[in-house]
Structures are given as structure tokens and as C-alpha cells.
Scaffold this active site. Structure first.
Site, mmCIF file in Angstrom:
data_model
loop_
_atom_site.group_PDB
_atom_site.id
_atom_site.type_symbol
_atom_site.label_atom_id
_atom_site.label_comp_id
_atom_site.label_asym_id
_atom_site.label_seq_id
_atom_site.Cartn_x
_atom_site.Cartn_y
_atom_site.Cartn_z
ATOM 1 N N GLY A 29 0.259 35.877 55.893
ATOM 2 C CA GLY A 29 -0.007 37.304 55.741
ATOM 3 C C GLY A 29 -0.686 37.942 56.932
ATOM 4 O O GLY A 29 -0.765 39.153 57.017
ATOM 5 N N CYS A 238 25.558 46.636 36.390
ATOM 6 C CA CYS A 238 26.439 46.795 37.549
ATOM 7 C C CYS A 238 27.831 47.205 37.069
ATOM 8 O O CYS A 238 28.414 46.557 36.201
ATOM 9 C CB CYS A 238 26.513 45.505 38.345
ATOM 10 S SG CYS A 238 27.748 45.558 39.657
ATOM 11 N N CYS A 241 30.409 44.182 38.303
ATOM 12 C CA CYS A 241 30.368 42.821 37.768
ATOM 13 C C CYS A 241 29.600 42.730 36.452
ATOM 14 O O CYS A 241 29.533 41.663 35.849
ATOM 15 C CB CYS A 241 29.759 41.866 38.793
ATOM 16 S SG CYS A 241 27.983 41.996 38.943
ATOM 17 N N CYS A 263 25.698 46.350 42.108
ATOM 18 C CA CYS A 263 24.737 45.434 42.714
ATOM 19 C C CYS A 263 24.552 45.800 44.180
ATOM 20 O O CYS A 263 25.535 46.031 44.892
ATOM 21 C CB CYS A 263 25.252 44.000 42.658
ATOM 22 S SG CYS A 263 25.382 43.328 41.019
ATOM 23 N N CYS A 269 27.460 40.031 43.759
ATOM 24 C CA CYS A 269 28.425 40.785 42.955
ATOM 25 C C CYS A 269 29.827 40.174 43.089
ATOM 26 O O CYS A 269 30.513 39.936 42.100
ATOM 27 C CB CYS A 269 28.441 42.239 43.427
ATOM 28 S SG CYS A 269 29.136 43.379 42.233
#
Lengths: 289, 256
Positions: A29, A238, A241, A263, A269
Site C-alpha cells: 500500500g 447481463c 449471457c 458484462c 461474457c
């Protein structure tokens, strides 16, 4: 193979970047300054990510590049062909086949594994920047763990919108120490940052910073006790899909107000459609619109 | 009784020029100290040295901390000093813009110090912010407005609320009424006097306005060319000034 040194950058530069990466991995970080190079693309197109990718690529690697989840948009196509030319590495659009994945604004839906590296392109690495413009001051705040200001931003969100309206680049705390900007990924992806088996590297070219999350790092999204973090997405499935668990893009499809949710991860997808899933955009599918 | 703040021989030079020289005094809990003098007399330099904004060239600033008793804040580590700055100390700037975050709502401004010391409950933070806006006479339905939409006097009151919300024991004020018109000044002074007395605050007030110190300060220091030329009880110094400069200062006030 071309006349370029492997992966465009010279060996000393890659060495310098690798040292920054190692330092970043040692202090999860923490933003490590590095001497960012001019790249043959404009700032904002992923110069930081490209340099990090160049430093970690080996000739045996397979590279995937994601731009907002998609493999077929300008940024993804051009960076992929850049490394095909300068490094001669294999490229792919399939998440599981890739060993190095450079990404802009998304984490793939498929879970990643220990032998993969995820490289993020970062525009502004400093999460405190818009609240505190002085770099000298933000560095001090990181050093002394003075992160109250980050909550002022979330406070403002709630005061103005009634809930935490920050929906991307949602600040996280790493291993209980550094507050980090996860790059502009949607907050839907935030839970995937933590405990990920793959190495996650973040490169900001213009701002000259590299930071990193080693595998299985604890990453917590900041919130209030009475307004907790929520990974949100469009409340749809979606259209292509039928996936209910993936992050969706809203696409305008005609000039009569027609729209399609699909997606944002194109590989996910396509994989589902190849296995026979069909969404409500196809008439006669089992998930009717 | 241990002084809350004990200043010993604080000196600050700007190159060959004297900022302030060899200033020493003790401030006891609940006491308000006024520092007066003309522009360039070193009052603000002294205040900034005491508050840790400027490193003095020599001297000690010993603060009676809650945990460890009297400690020299100049030799403290920076995290400790900054922690003091968020908890036991407060600093009210002359220009509210310097002490406020202008892009953040009034509630966020007041809440910042709470969040800086670890408050993580939105409802509580907001409640305390609203309560403090009320105490400094700002309408609580302005809690979500930005300070840019406030008048000068309101901004100054907001700055005071933001500083006092964590219950500090020592407040540094740099010309808190500067740049405000007289009626707004009077209200602000009234408010400050109430808060200082209610909360039992100690304060150090730098000003060139003798009316401010007459109202607020228990004791007074007069500075000229970086040195303290006269010190004593406020009424004593103002009614019977001994040093020629103090006499000039007192006689320069217009009588209406």
C-alpha cells in the site's frame, strides 16, 4: 522479434522499476516513487502500467490487456500489439491462460491464481489528493497514519447524497496501515482486492509512483459504523449471457432510448455464451426480459 | 500549581532580523493571556513558535500534557506534536479561510477533528457537529452548506466550532476578530468570552485591538521590536501603562 530491447525498456530501467516493485511488495500500500520514463503513448493511456508490465514480463509469459473490462477496445488492442512487437510474448484474451494481466479500471470476474500478476494503470495514486493538495502534507499524513481526512470525504458523500456515493476509486486500508487508492475500479471490485492469490501491482506513470499488494493481503474498504461499505452494481442481469454476479455496463443501442446491460468483462461474457448461456437480449432465452 | 504552558526564552531570528527575542512567561489553567503590539512587533512569530508552526532558534515551550505531565513540545516527536495539535490544542487563524476547508460542508469541517481522533459513527459525528454549530450561533440547517456561502463572521464562528469540538485545553488565537466589522466583532467576542469561561479554556490571544484584550484577557504582554516591554494584569497595564510604548499604544485608541 524486433530491434527493440526485450519489452521496450532498457535493462537498467527495468531493474530500477523492479526495485520499486519489490519495495512496494515489502510495504503493501505504500507509494514508492520511481523514475518514470517517457513511453511512446500519451499520459493517461497507461504509461505506468506499461512500465510495470515491461519490468515483470519474461519471454515465456502470456499477456492479457483489459480496458474497462474489455479486450477489444483501443487501449487494450494497442498495448497488446505494443508488447507483441517489442517483447514478442504470446498474448491472449482468456483470463486463465494469461500470466501477466494489465488492466485499466476492472478486475476480471474469473478468480485469479497464484501464478498470475495483475498490473493496474493508475491515474492519480494519492487517495488524499483532492482533499489535501500539498504532496509534502499527504506524505506526512501517510507516514503518521493521519487518515481522518479520508473519512471527511465519505462524510461529505453521506451529507449530500444520503449514502456513500463514491462508486469507483473507493479508498481502502491495507493490512491496517496504509490507505490506498485502488485505481478507478468500481467499488464492486473492491472485495476482490483482499486475499487475492495473484500479485497486484499498481503503476502511475505521470505521477511516478508504484505500489503493490502481495498475495493474500488484507484489504478493507473504509466506511462508517452506521453507513457500511456496499459493493454495488446495476440491479440487472447481463443481456447477452444472463450472468447475475458480474459487473454490468449500460450500453445505448439505438436512438429510441433502447439500452442493454451487459458484462463489462468481455472474456467472462464470451466464455459463458460459448457454454450456452443466453441472456434476455436474445428472444426465446430462458431468462426473458 | 503546574503551569499549563511554560514558555522559556523563546527566540526566533529571520536572518539578521529579530522575530522575537527571549520571551518567557507561564500560563496557568483557565487563564487567558493577551499579546498586543503593533504590526511587525513579533506577536505572530511568537504565537507560531509556541504552536509548533515555526521552529524557534532557542528556548523551550513546556506543555502540561494529560499523559506524561510537563514536556517540552519543541523536542517532542512530530507525531506527538501533531496529535497535540488535534486534541489538546486549537489554533484559530485570523483569516477563517486558512483554518477551514472551503470545499467541505460546515458539518464536515467541524467533524474533521472528531474523525481525525478516530470517530467512525456518522450519526454521532453529525450530532456533535450540529450541536457545535448551535453553540456558535449558526443555524443548524446550514450544516450541509459550504463555508464559501457563509459571511465573514459566520466563517470565523465556524472556525471556532471546528477547533473547540474536541475539547482542547489550550487555544491559540491570531487576531480572531481581525477583518470583521465592529458589531460582528462584538458578537464574536461575546461568544468567545462565554465559551472560554464555560469550558475553562486557557487561551493565548494575539491582537492589536486593545478592546479585545480588555474583554477577554486576564493578563497582558506588550511587545515591541520582538521583545516584551511590559507585562501584567490587563486592567493594570491598560489603566496605568509604565513603558513609553505601552503609553503610546493606550493613548492611540480613539475615544468615541
Amino acid at each position: 522479434m524486433s530491434d527493440y530491447n526485450f519489452a521496450y525498456l532498457d535493462e537498467q530501467t527495468k531493474r530500477m522499476i523492479r526495485r520499486a516493485i519489490l519495495k512496494g511488495l515489502a510495504i503493501p500500500g505504500y507509494q514508492v516513487p520511481f523514475a518514470s520514463r517517457e513511453m511512446p503513448m500519451p499520459y493517461g493511456w497507461g504509461t505506468g502500467g506499461v512500465q510495470v508490465s515491461a519490468a515483470v514480463l519474461t519471454p515465456d509469459d502470456t499477456l492479457k490487456v483489459i480496458d474497462q473490462g474489455a479486450d477489444d477496445t483501443t487501449n487494450a488492442v494497442s498495448i497488446r500489439s505494443f508488447f507483441e512487437r517489442t517483447a514478442g510474448v504470446e498474448t491472449t484474451t482468456t483470463t486463465q491462460e494469461a500470466t501477466v494481466i494489465q488492466t485499466r479500471h476492472r478486475i476480471p470476474e474469473e478468480p485469479l491464481s497464484e501464478d498470475q500478476i495483475l498490473v493496474y494503470q493508475v491515474p492519480i495514486p494519492e487517495p488524499l489528493r483532492f482533499l489535501e493538495p500539498r504532496e509534502s502534507e499527504t506524505r506526512k499524513m501517510h507516514a503518521l497514519e493521519e487518515y481522518g481526512l479520508m473519512h471527511v470525504k465519505l462524510y461529505e458523500d453521506i451529507a449530500r447524497h444520503g449514502h456513500i456515493a463514491t462508486s469507483y476509486a473507493y479508498p481502502v486500508k491495507v493490512e491496517g496501515r496504509y490507505v490506498m487508492d485502488p485505481s478507478p475500479i468500481p467499488k464492486f471490485d473492491n472485495p476482490k482486492l483482499g486475499d487475492m492469490p495473484a500479485i497486484q501491482l499498481f503503476g502511475a506513470g505521470r505521477e511516478q509512483r508504484i505500489y503493490a499488494l502481495p498475495p493474500y493481503t488484507q484489504v478493507v474498504s473504509l466506511d462508517f459504523q452506521d453507513h457500511t461499505f456496499e459493493a454495488s452494481k446495476a440491479d440487472q442481469v447481463c443481456g447477452l449471457c444472463g450472468a447475475e454476479d458480474s459487473y454490468l455496463d449500460e450500453v445505448i443501442i439505438d436512438d429510441k432510448g433502447g439500452r442493454l446491460f451487459c458484462c463489462s468483462d468481455t472474456d467472462y461474457c464470451e466464455g459463458r455464451r460459448a457454454r450456452g448461456y443466453k441472456g434476455p437480449a436474445f428472444p426465446g432465452s430462458e431468462v426473458a426480459a | 500549581m503546574t503551569p499549563l504552558l511554560s514558555v522559556q526564552g523563546v527566540t526566533k531570528h529571520y536572518g539578521a532580523h529579530i522575530g522575537c527575542a527571549d520571551v518567557s512567561f507561564d500560563l496557568y489553567p483557565g487563564e487567558v493571556m493577551g499579546i498586543v503590539g503593533e504590526s511587525g512587533s513579533g506577536k505572530s512569530t511568537l504565537l507560531n513558535c509556541m504552536a509548533g508552526h515555526l521552529p524557534p532558534d532557542a528556548g523551550q515551550v513546556i506543555f502540561d500534557t494529560r499523559g506524561d505531565g510537563p514536556r517540552d513540545t519543541l523536542t517532542m516527536s512530530e507525531p506527538e506534536r501533531r496529535m497535540l495539535g488535534r486534541t489538546d490544542w486549537a489554533f484559530v487563524h485570523q483569516h477563517a479561510r486558512d483554518g477551514l476547508r472551503m470545499g467541505v460542508s460546515a458539518g464536515g469541517n467541524v467533524g474533521e477533528r472528531l474523525m481525525a481522533v478516530g470517530a467512525r459513527h456518522y450519526g454521532d459525528i453529525r450530532e456533535r457537529a450540529t450541536d457545535w454549530l448551535d453553540r456558535v450561533e449558526i443555524d443548524s440547517d446550514r450544516v450541509d452548506d459550504r463555508p464559501t456561502t457563509f459571511s465573514g463572521g459566520m466563517q470565523q464562528r465556524l472556525q471556532i466550532a471546528r477547533n473547540l469540538v474536541t475539547g482542547p485545553r489550550l487555544v491559540f488565537m491570531d487576531e480572531p476578530t481581525g477583518g470583521l466589522d465592529v458589531s460582528v466583532q462584538a458578537r464574536l467576542l461575546d461568544l468567545l468570552r462565554g465559551l472560554v469561561r464555560d469550558m475553562g479554556l486557557s487561551a493565548i490571544i494575539v491582537t492589536h485591538d486593545l478592546a479585545v484584550v480588555r474583554l477577554l484577557a486576564d493578563r497582558l504582554m506588550v511587545m515591541k521590536s520582538g521583545r516584551v516591554v511590559e507585562a501584567g494584569l490587563t486592567d493594570q497595564v491598560l489603566d496605568d501603562p509604565q513603558h513609553p510604548y505601552s503609553q503610546l499604544l493606550v493613548s492611540s485608541v480613539l475615544q468615541v
